[in-house]
Write a protein that holds these residues in place. Structure first.
Motif, PDB file in Angstrom:
ATOM      1  N   CYS A  23       0.820  -1.210   0.000  1.00 57.19           N
ATOM      2  CA  CYS A  23       0.000   0.000   0.000  1.00 57.19           C
ATOM      3  C   CYS A  23       0.855   1.261   0.000  1.00 57.19           C
ATOM      4  CB  CYS A  23      -0.943  -0.014   1.202  1.00 57.19           C
ATOM      5  SG  CYS A  23      -2.250  -1.257   1.080  1.00 57.19           S
ATOM      6  N   GLN A  24       1.964   1.233   0.724  1.00 51.73           N
ATOM      7  CA  GLN A  24       2.860   2.384   0.714  1.00 51.73           C
ATOM      8  C   GLN A  24       3.468   2.598  -0.664  1.00 51.73           C
ATOM      9  OE1 GLN A  24       5.388   1.091   3.998  1.00 51.73           O
ATOM     10  NE2 GLN A  24       4.539   2.677   5.334  1.00 51.73           N
ATOM     11  N   ARG A  25       3.805   1.521  -1.355  1.00 50.79           N
ATOM     12  CA  ARG A  25       4.369   1.643  -2.703  1.00 50.79           C
ATOM     13  C   ARG A  25       3.335   2.229  -3.667  1.00 50.79           C
ATOM     14  NH1 ARG A  25       7.957   1.223   0.051  1.00 50.79           N
ATOM     15  NH2 ARG A  25       9.671  -0.286   0.089  1.00 50.79           N
ATOM     16  N   LEU A  26       2.080   1.838  -3.519  1.00 50.95           N
ATOM     17  CA  LEU A  26       1.023   2.375  -4.377  1.00 50.95           C
ATOM     18  C   LEU A  26       0.846   3.874  -4.135  1.00 50.95           C
ATOM     19  CD1 LEU A  26      -1.526  -0.560  -4.087  1.00 50.95           C
ATOM     20  CD2 LEU A  26      -0.361   0.165  -6.185  1.00 50.95           C
ATOM     21  N   VAL A  27       0.911   4.279  -2.886  1.00 49.69           N
ATOM     22  CA  VAL A  27       0.839   5.706  -2.578  1.00 49.69           C
ATOM     23  C   VAL A  27       2.051   6.425  -3.167  1.00 49.69           C
ATOM     24  CG1 VAL A  27       0.909   7.410  -0.703  1.00 49.69           C
ATOM     25  CG2 VAL A  27      -0.567   5.393  -0.515  1.00 49.69           C
ATOM     26  N   GLY A  79     -15.507 -11.736   5.868  1.00 55.24           N
ATOM     27  CA  GLY A  79     -15.295 -10.583   6.735  1.00 55.24           C
ATOM     28  C   GLY A  79     -13.815 -10.313   6.917  1.00 55.24           C
ATOM     29  N   ILE A  80     -13.469  -9.596   7.978  1.00 58.47           N
ATOM     30  CA  ILE A  80     -12.080  -9.175   8.186  1.00 58.47           C
ATOM     31  C   ILE A  80     -11.248 -10.347   8.703  1.00 58.47           C
ATOM     32  CG2 ILE A  80     -10.572  -7.552   9.369  1.00 58.47           C
ATOM     33  CD1 ILE A  80     -12.946  -5.691   9.686  1.00 58.47           C
ATOM     34  N   LEU A  81     -10.365 -10.860   7.857  1.00 61.65           N
ATOM     35  CA  LEU A  81      -9.503 -11.974   8.260  1.00 61.65           C
ATOM     36  C   LEU A  81      -8.339 -11.503   9.121  1.00 61.65           C
ATOM     37  CD1 LEU A  81      -9.266 -14.209   5.060  1.00 61.65           C
ATOM     38  CD2 LEU A  81     -10.727 -14.491   7.062  1.00 61.65           C
ATOM     39  N   ASN A  82      -7.866 -10.275   8.897  1.00 64.10           N
ATOM     40  CA  ASN A  82      -6.697  -9.770   9.625  1.00 64.10           C
ATOM     41  C   ASN A  82      -6.974  -8.360  10.129  1.00 64.10           C
ATOM     42  OD1 ASN A  82      -4.158  -9.058  10.573  1.00 64.10           O
ATOM     43  ND2 ASN A  82      -3.059  -9.979   8.855  1.00 64.10           N
ATOM     44  N   PRO A  83      -7.699  -8.231  11.241  1.00 60.91           N
ATOM     45  CA  PRO A  83      -8.008  -6.897  11.773  1.00 60.91           C
ATOM     46  C   PRO A  83      -6.764  -6.070  12.061  1.00 60.91           C
ATOM     47  CG  PRO A  83      -9.328  -8.576  12.875  1.00 60.91           C
ATOM     48  CD  PRO A  83      -8.309  -9.302  12.046  1.00 60.91           C
ATOM     49  N   TYR A  84      -5.697  -6.736  12.517  1.00 62.04           N
ATOM     50  CA  TYR A  84      -4.467  -6.010  12.825  1.00 62.04           C
ATOM     51  C   TYR A  84      -3.905  -5.324  11.585  1.00 62.04           C
ATOM     52  CZ  TYR A  84       0.446  -5.143  13.879  1.00 62.04           C
ATOM     53  OH  TYR A  84       1.670  -4.553  14.030  1.00 62.04           O
ATOM     54  N   ALA A  85      -3.906  -6.033  10.451  1.00 62.06           N
ATOM     55  CA  ALA A  85      -3.362  -5.460   9.222  1.00 62.06           C
ATOM     56  C   ALA A  85      -4.186  -4.264   8.766  1.00 62.06           C
ATOM     57  CB  ALA A  85      -3.311  -6.519   8.122  1.00 62.06           C
ATOM     58  N   LEU A  86      -5.516  -4.386   8.806  1.00 62.15           N
ATOM     59  CA  LEU A  86      -6.359  -3.267   8.385  1.00 62.15           C
ATOM     60  C   LEU A  86      -6.221  -2.084   9.331  1.00 62.15           C
ATOM     61  CD1 LEU A  86      -9.712  -4.830   7.095  1.00 62.15           C
ATOM     62  CD2 LEU A  86      -7.801  -3.934   5.770  1.00 62.15           C
ATOM     63  N   LEU A 132      -2.959  -0.334   8.559  1.00 53.17           N
ATOM     64  CA  LEU A 132      -3.070   0.503   7.364  1.00 53.17           C
ATOM     65  C   LEU A 132      -3.729   1.837   7.697  1.00 53.17           C
ATOM     66  CD1 LEU A 132      -4.200  -1.827   4.433  1.00 53.17           C
ATOM     67  CD2 LEU A 132      -1.983  -0.743   4.775  1.00 53.17           C
ATOM     68  N   ARG A 133      -4.803   1.772   8.473  1.00 55.40           N
ATOM     69  CA  ARG A 133      -5.522   2.998   8.807  1.00 55.40           C
ATOM     70  C   ARG A 133      -4.633   3.955   9.608  1.00 55.40           C
ATOM     71  NH1 ARG A 133      -8.909   5.863   6.404  1.00 55.40           N
ATOM     72  NH2 ARG A 133      -6.788   6.663   6.211  1.00 55.40           N
ATOM     73  N   GLU A 134      -3.850   3.398  10.521  1.00 54.97           N
ATOM     74  CA  GLU A 134      -3.002   4.230  11.368  1.00 54.97           C
ATOM     75  C   GLU A 134      -1.795   4.778  10.622  1.00 54.97           C
ATOM     76  OE1 GLU A 134      -2.126   1.634  14.573  1.00 54.97           O
ATOM     77  OE2 GLU A 134      -4.140   1.763  15.456  1.00 54.97           O
ATOM     78  N   ARG A 135      -1.223   3.986   9.716  1.00 57.89           N
ATOM     79  CA  ARG A 135       0.004   4.400   9.022  1.00 57.89           C
ATOM     80  C   ARG A 135      -0.267   5.268   7.802  1.00 57.89           C
ATOM     81  NH1 ARG A 135       4.423   1.098  10.135  1.00 57.89           N
ATOM     82  NH2 ARG A 135       5.574   2.524   8.766  1.00 57.89           N
ATOM     83  N   ASP A 158      -3.877   9.964   6.005  1.00 53.90           N
ATOM     84  CA  ASP A 158      -4.375  10.964   5.064  1.00 53.90           C
ATOM     85  C   ASP A 158      -4.818  10.385   3.725  1.00 53.90           C
ATOM     86  OD1 ASP A 158      -3.773  13.015   6.916  1.00 53.90           O
ATOM     87  OD2 ASP A 158      -1.670  13.005   6.258  1.00 53.90           O
ATOM     88  N   THR A 159      -4.761   9.063   3.601  1.00 54.72           N
ATOM     89  CA  THR A 159      -5.157   8.400   2.356  1.00 54.72           C
ATOM     90  C   THR A 159      -6.550   7.809   2.497  1.00 54.72           C
ATOM     91  OG1 THR A 159      -2.845   7.815   1.879  1.00 54.72           O
ATOM     92  CG2 THR A 159      -4.560   6.591   0.698  1.00 54.72           C
ATOM     93  N   PRO A 160      -7.499   8.173   1.624  1.00 53.58           N
ATOM     94  CA  PRO A 160      -8.808   7.514   1.664  1.00 53.58           C
ATOM     95  C   PRO A 160      -8.654   6.008   1.455  1.00 53.58           C
ATOM     96  CG  PRO A 160      -8.923   9.500   0.331  1.00 53.58           C
ATOM     97  CD  PRO A 160      -7.465   9.267   0.631  1.00 53.58           C
ATOM     98  N   LEU A 161      -9.226   5.230   2.367  1.00 56.41           N
ATOM     99  CA  LEU A 161      -9.149   3.778   2.312  1.00 56.41           C
ATOM    100  C   LEU A 161     -10.554   3.206   2.226  1.00 56.41           C
ATOM    101  CD1 LEU A 161      -6.485   3.069   5.101  1.00 56.41           C
ATOM    102  CD2 LEU A 161      -6.103   3.242   2.634  1.00 56.41           C
ATOM    103  N   ILE A 162     -10.783   2.395   1.200  1.00 58.09           N
ATOM    104  CA  ILE A 162     -12.086   1.773   0.968  1.00 58.09           C
ATOM    105  C   ILE A 162     -11.888   0.270   0.956  1.00 58.09           C
ATOM    106  CG2 ILE A 162     -13.996   1.525  -0.674  1.00 58.09           C
ATOM    107  CD1 ILE A 162     -13.154   4.307  -1.785  1.00 58.09           C
ATOM    108  N   VAL A 163     -12.552  -0.435   1.846  1.00 56.37           N
ATOM    109  CA  VAL A 163     -12.401  -1.895   1.870  1.00 56.37           C
ATOM    110  C   VAL A 163     -13.203  -2.495   0.729  1.00 56.37           C
ATOM    111  CG1 VAL A 163     -12.985  -3.995   3.118  1.00 56.37           C
ATOM    112  CG2 VAL A 163     -11.838  -2.137   4.295  1.00 56.37           C
ATOM    113  N   ASP A 164     -12.510  -3.263  -0.095  1.00 55.67           N
ATOM    114  CA  ASP A 164     -13.115  -3.878  -1.273  1.00 55.67           C
ATOM    115  C   ASP A 164     -12.835  -5.376  -1.227  1.00 55.67           C
ATOM    116  OD1 ASP A 164     -14.007  -4.612  -3.765  1.00 55.67           O
ATOM    117  OD2 ASP A 164     -12.309  -3.742  -4.841  1.00 55.67           O
ATOM    118  N   ALA A 165     -13.872  -6.157  -1.151  1.00 54.73           N
ATOM    119  CA  ALA A 165     -13.799  -7.622  -1.236  1.00 54.73           C
ATOM    120  C   ALA A 165     -13.794  -8.279   0.132  1.00 54.73           C
ATOM    121  CB  ALA A 165     -12.577  -8.087  -2.021  1.00 54.73           C
ATOM    122  N   GLY A 166     -14.565  -9.376   0.222  1.00 54.27           N
ATOM    123  CA  GLY A 166     -14.564 -10.228   1.393  1.00 54.27           C
ATOM    124  C   GLY A 166     -15.641  -9.953   2.422  1.00 54.27           C
TER     125      GLY A 166
END
Length: 270
Positions: free
Chosen positions: A143-147, A166-173, A176-179, A182-190
């Motif tokens: 995600c950082q590389r995409l930004v 549903g959310i398989l890895n809450p820690y990872a999501l 992402l939100r914390e790191r 300032d980037t809009p994040l939209i959960v897509d899939a699952g």
């Protein structure tokens, strides 16, 4: 009382944080009614499924146009950067939008995106003026590389497409939100249940994109309303400040100092 706050996604000012897909519905009419019921203002569609220039599926295309929503063409089914670029250019010409949901599949078993090709494709598309919304995994470095290559919005998965887990890895999501604050994040899939969407929004995500969970339910129209309500509820919960978890119990009704509290005497009659 909280109200739904508008948010900015590229050049669009949106009131709904639910984005919706147009595939897999039992009929075009059901698709139309479900999208309307959802209140979504952005709808995804695939050039591989629909080619308005050739007159394919005119009923489908006319219903999409009547909705008067922001179109989000996708590159579903692409397995190479070259395929993505070709399909993206065709989509921009046919659908008259530079918005693009970037999909580049690396594994056909779980439809996981190809991380290396995804970054390369995103860089080329942004150079060509596309507003790219990449479908990606919840990997922080990806995600950082995409930004870094210019993606203004990211769409990480909660679980593989169509699984409804549903959310398989809450820690990872959450990471992402914390790191990427300032980037809009939209959960897509699952996401398979309205409660999944609510959970994502409670984490501070900006939106959710849904298709299978609505289109393949027994009643897509009612399910679309349910997801709309859940998305709003999760966002309002996030804005209002969710109670932190505690290890010890804490009474919600204090007893000491209330008029009806008294200390029982050792000499009280039994």
């Amino acid at each position: 009382m909280f109200t739904q706050r508008n948010w900015q996604l590229f050049d669009q000012n949106l009131s709904s944080r639910l984005l919706i897909g147009s595939a897999l519905y039992p009929s075009p009419d059901v698709m139309h009614d479900a999208i309307k019921a959802s209140g979504a203002e952005v709808v995804t569609l695939s050039l591989r499924r629909q080619n308005p220039a050739q007159g394919d599926g005119q009923a489908f295309w006319q219903l999409i146009r009547q909705l008067n929503l922001q179109l989000l063409p996708n590159t579903a089914g692409c397995h190479s950067v070259r395929e993505v670029l070709t399909l993206a250019r065709m989509s921009r010409e046919l659908f008259d939008t530079d918005w693009l949901k970037l999909e580049l599949i690396g594994d056909d078993y779980n439809l996981q995106p190809d991380p290396l090709g995804l970054v390369e494709a995103a860089r080329h598309l942004i150079d060509e003026g596309f507003k790219v919304l990449p479908y990606c995994t919840d990997d922080l470095v990806l995600c950082q590389r995409l930004v870094d290559v210019g993606c203004e919005v990211l769409m990480p998965w909660a679980a593989p497409i169509g699984t409804g887990k549903g959310i398989l890895n809450p820690y990872a999501l959450q990471t992402l939100r914390e790191r990427l604050p300032d980037t809009p994040l939209i959960v897509d899939a699952g996401l398979g249940r309205p409660s999944h969407a609510c959970q994502v929004m409670e984490m501070g995500y900006d939106g959710v994109l849904l298709n299978s969970a609505i289109a393949q339910s027994q009643d897509p129209v009612i399910m679309a309303r349910a997801f709309a309500d859940a998305t709003r509820a999760g966002r309002q919960a996030y804005l209002s400040g969710i109670m932190p978890e505690k290890e010890l119990a804490s009474p919600s009704t204090p007893t000491l100092g209330t008029p009806f509290w008294h200390q029982e005497s050792d000499h009280a009659p039994t």
